[in-house]
Write a protein that holds these residues in place. Structure first.
Motif, PDB file in Angstrom:
ATOM      1  N   ARG A   1       0.863  -1.186   0.000  1.00 23.86           N
ATOM      2  CA  ARG A   1       0.000   0.000   0.000  1.00 23.86           C
ATOM      3  C   ARG A   1       0.894   1.229   0.000  1.00 23.86           C
ATOM      4  O   ARG A   1       1.725   1.401   0.893  1.00 23.86           O
ATOM      5  CB  ARG A   1      -0.913   0.017   1.213  1.00 23.86           C
TER       6      ARG A   1
ATOM      7  N   SER B   1       1.145   5.363   0.098  1.00 22.10           N
ATOM      8  CA  SER B   1       0.471   6.620   0.410  1.00 22.10           C
ATOM      9  C   SER B   1       1.272   7.741  -0.234  1.00 22.10           C
ATOM     10  O   SER B   1       2.381   8.060   0.194  1.00 22.10           O
ATOM     11  CB  SER B   1       0.391   6.817   1.930  1.00 22.10           C
TER      12      SER B   1
ATOM     13  N   SER C   1      -2.665  -1.385  -3.582  1.00 25.50           N
ATOM     14  CA  SER C   1      -3.541  -0.350  -3.038  1.00 25.50           C
ATOM     15  C   SER C   1      -2.811   0.988  -3.059  1.00 25.50           C
ATOM     16  O   SER C   1      -1.658   1.088  -2.632  1.00 25.50           O
ATOM     17  CB  SER C   1      -3.959  -0.696  -1.602  1.00 25.50           C
TER      18      SER C   1
ATOM     19  N   SER D   1      -3.127   5.109  -2.105  1.00 27.35           N
ATOM     20  CA  SER D   1      -3.783   6.210  -1.407  1.00 27.35           C
ATOM     21  C   SER D   1      -3.123   7.521  -1.807  1.00 27.35           C
ATOM     22  O   SER D   1      -1.899   7.598  -1.911  1.00 27.35           O
ATOM     23  CB  SER D   1      -3.676   6.017   0.107  1.00 27.35           C
TER      24      SER D   1
ATOM     25  N   ASP E   1      -7.591   4.230  -5.016  1.00 25.46           N
ATOM     26  CA  ASP E   1      -8.299   3.334  -4.105  1.00 25.46           C
ATOM     27  C   ASP E   1      -8.719   4.044  -2.830  1.00 25.46           C
ATOM     28  O   ASP E   1      -9.741   3.701  -2.221  1.00 25.46           O
ATOM     29  CB  ASP E   1      -7.400   2.147  -3.733  1.00 25.46           C
ATOM     30  N   HIS E   2      -7.938   5.023  -2.430  1.00 25.44           N
ATOM     31  CA  HIS E   2      -8.137   5.693  -1.139  1.00 25.44           C
ATOM     32  C   HIS E   2      -7.714   7.145  -1.283  1.00 25.44           C
ATOM     33  O   HIS E   2      -6.732   7.455  -1.981  1.00 25.44           O
ATOM     34  CB  HIS E   2      -7.288   4.990  -0.074  1.00 25.44           C
TER      35      HIS E   2
ATOM     36  N   TYR F   1     -17.038   7.448  -2.929  1.00 28.20           N
ATOM     37  CA  TYR F   1     -15.951   7.458  -1.956  1.00 28.20           C
ATOM     38  C   TYR F   1     -16.484   7.935  -0.601  1.00 28.20           C
ATOM     39  O   TYR F   1     -16.120   9.007  -0.118  1.00 28.20           O
ATOM     40  CB  TYR F   1     -14.830   8.412  -2.381  1.00 28.20           C
TER      41      TYR F   1
ATOM     42  N   ASN G   1     -10.896  10.777   5.646  1.00 33.09           N
ATOM     43  CA  ASN G   1     -10.459   9.651   4.823  1.00 33.09           C
ATOM     44  C   ASN G   1     -11.612   8.977   4.102  1.00 33.09           C
ATOM     45  O   ASN G   1     -12.678   8.740   4.688  1.00 33.09           O
ATOM     46  CB  ASN G   1      -9.722   8.637   5.698  1.00 33.09           C
ATOM     47  N   HIS G   2     -11.360   8.646   2.831  1.00 36.09           N
ATOM     48  CA  HIS G   2     -12.379   8.107   1.942  1.00 36.09           C
ATOM     49  C   HIS G   2     -11.783   6.933   1.167  1.00 36.09           C
ATOM     50  O   HIS G   2     -10.606   6.959   0.803  1.00 36.09           O
ATOM     51  CB  HIS G   2     -12.843   9.175   0.940  1.00 36.09           C
ATOM     52  N   ALA G   3     -12.598   5.931   0.895  1.00 36.48           N
ATOM     53  CA  ALA G   3     -12.100   4.778   0.138  1.00 36.48           C
ATOM     54  C   ALA G   3     -13.177   4.276  -0.805  1.00 36.48           C
ATOM     55  O   ALA G   3     -14.379   4.416  -0.553  1.00 36.48           O
ATOM     56  CB  ALA G   3     -11.671   3.656   1.088  1.00 36.48           C
TER      57      ALA G   3
ATOM     58  N   HIS H   1     -10.050  -1.152   0.967  1.00 38.69           N
ATOM     59  CA  HIS H   1      -8.957  -0.186   0.879  1.00 38.69           C
ATOM     60  C   HIS H   1      -8.940   0.800   2.049  1.00 38.69           C
ATOM     61  O   HIS H   1      -8.225   1.807   1.993  1.00 38.69           O
ATOM     62  CB  HIS H   1      -9.034   0.563  -0.446  1.00 38.69           C
ATOM     63  N   HIS H   2      -9.712   0.535   3.107  1.00 36.93           N
ATOM     64  CA  HIS H   2      -9.578   1.344   4.314  1.00 36.93           C
ATOM     65  C   HIS H   2      -8.155   1.209   4.844  1.00 36.93           C
ATOM     66  O   HIS H   2      -7.543   0.142   4.748  1.00 36.93           O
ATOM     67  CB  HIS H   2     -10.564   0.872   5.383  1.00 36.93           C
TER      68      HIS H   2
END
Length: 383
Positions: A120, A122, A158, A160, A188-189, A236, A243-245, A250-251
């Motif tokens: 993942r 970010s 994933s 973000s 995804d996020h 989302y 925070n949005h997914a 994908h949290h």
């Protein structure tokens, strides 16, 4: 007596304090990268982890998060080594989330980081507007960010993306237009943060000198509300205040360890942790300066600046303050069983009547309006 509760999660946070450039809004424990020998810090982190393994005993690691700073500056082979060290000490959950923070100008490292075990990423994009990126002190432009997003999407399971809004003089029309572009990226996020001015930062000093003014509270609230509306319409939904997914898959599992009041080790200069051992829950803070952290680890095998036992009230209050950040809210019993008393019904009724809080059976959750006042509501509830 407090026991470690595996269902709340167990994570390892590793703080890498170096950055190629320190952003003017950043209040984290960061230092200019310069030409540094990173081997002593990596060695100290490994020794710190080893001592914590002796203290925690056997557990399964649900999440690993390499933050900073800019942990993408760590060579991928060293990232893999750190992951392997953690795996050998505790073992990793079959669906372990291994996250790393990076900047768009780090894209040459993406393939290597993915091979190292990062699943993942970010990515700190912060804006798709070049003027805003310049104001925010970023090293990349919008075109470079879009190229990095595409490369990251193909490298990691994933992805973000971080963005900042409520910039000086930013209006609803401008943000709606940029937010539409953000949604079109199909990440995804998405983490969408309001610009906050911290006193110690370059921005804090500039505002203190009267060079410019941040967005006022009403404007920031309007921007937040349109963000929630557009993100929900686009598929989302928020699962936490910022925070949005695209789906629960994908949290951010590591952040959920925080919000669910799980245990996590804070490793590396300035890292904070919470860990439950032998009936006590500890608040830990590592030494901030890298040189001091390395020295303390060499002397004591732990990099701690402080370690405090939290009271039952402290633990219960954190469960409320952190848990209410989630849109799913908290179970009332999470607080009431610990402290042996119920929430103040008068306070609950006040917030419910004001449209800030919803109560269903054993659950409490903030309304969209309540999320704008999350800290205030939480602090009143725990009195």
């Amino acid at each position: 007596m407090l026991e470690f509760e595996p269902h709340r999660g167990f994570g390892v946070y590793i703080h890498w304090p170096y950055c190629a450039k320190i952003c003017p809004y950043c209040d984290f424990n960061v230092y200019a990268a310069k030409q540094r020998d990173v081997a002593p810090l990596l060695s100290a982190i490994e020794k710190d982890l080893t001592t914590w393994r002796e203290k925690t005993g056997p557990r399964q690691v649900d999440t690993i998060f390499l933050g900073g700073g800019t942990p993408s500056l760590i060579p991928p082979k060293e990232v893999k080594y750190l992951i392997d060290v953690i795996a050998s000490m505790w073992g990793l959950a079959p669906d372990v989330e291994i996250s790393l923070e990076a900047n768009p100008d780090d894209r040459s490292a993406f393939v290597g980081l993915a091979k190292a075990g990062i699943n993942r990423l970010s990515l700190g994009v912060q804006s798709l507007n070049n003027d805003a990126l310049k104001f925010l002190g970023r090293n990349h432009n919008a075109e470079e960010a879009l190229r990095a997003i595409e490369e990251a999407r193909s490298a990691f399971p994933s992805l973000s993306l971080d963005f900042i809004y409520a910039l000086p003089r930013q209006n609803l029309i401008e943000w709606k237009q940029e937010l539409s572009g953000i949604i079109d990226l199909k990440a995804d996020h998405l983490s969408l943060y309001e610009l906050t001015i911290e006193q110690r930062t370059a921005f804090g000093k500039a505002v203190g000198r009267g060079e410019w003014q941040p967005a006022d509270d009403d404007t920031a609230a309007d921007l937040y509300e349109i963000t929630q509306e557009m993100m929900c319409e686009a598929g989302y939904p928020a699962y936490e205040i910022s925070n949005h997914a695209i789906s629960s898959q994908h949290h951010a599992q590591h952040n959920l360890v925080y919000w669910n009041s799980g245990d996590w080790l804070g490793i590396g200069p300035g890292a904070h942790g919470r860990v439950t051992i032998d009936g006590n829950r500890y608040e830990t803070v590592a030494e901030r300066r890298p040189e001091k952290y390395i020295s303390v680890v060499e002397d004591t095998a732990l990099g701690l600046a402080s370690q405090n036992i939290l009271t039952i009230e402290d633990v219960a209050n954190e469960r409320v303050m952190m848990g209410l950040r989630k849109t799913s809210g908290i179970s009332k019993s999470d607080f009431e069983v610990l402290v042996g008393r119920k929430f103040n019904q008068e306070t609950l009724s006040e917030f419910i009547d004001d449209g800030l809080l919803e109560e269903t059976d054993n659950n409490l959750q903030l309304t969209p309006a309540g999320r704008l006042l999350a800290d205030y509501v939480s602090s009143r509830l725990v009195l």
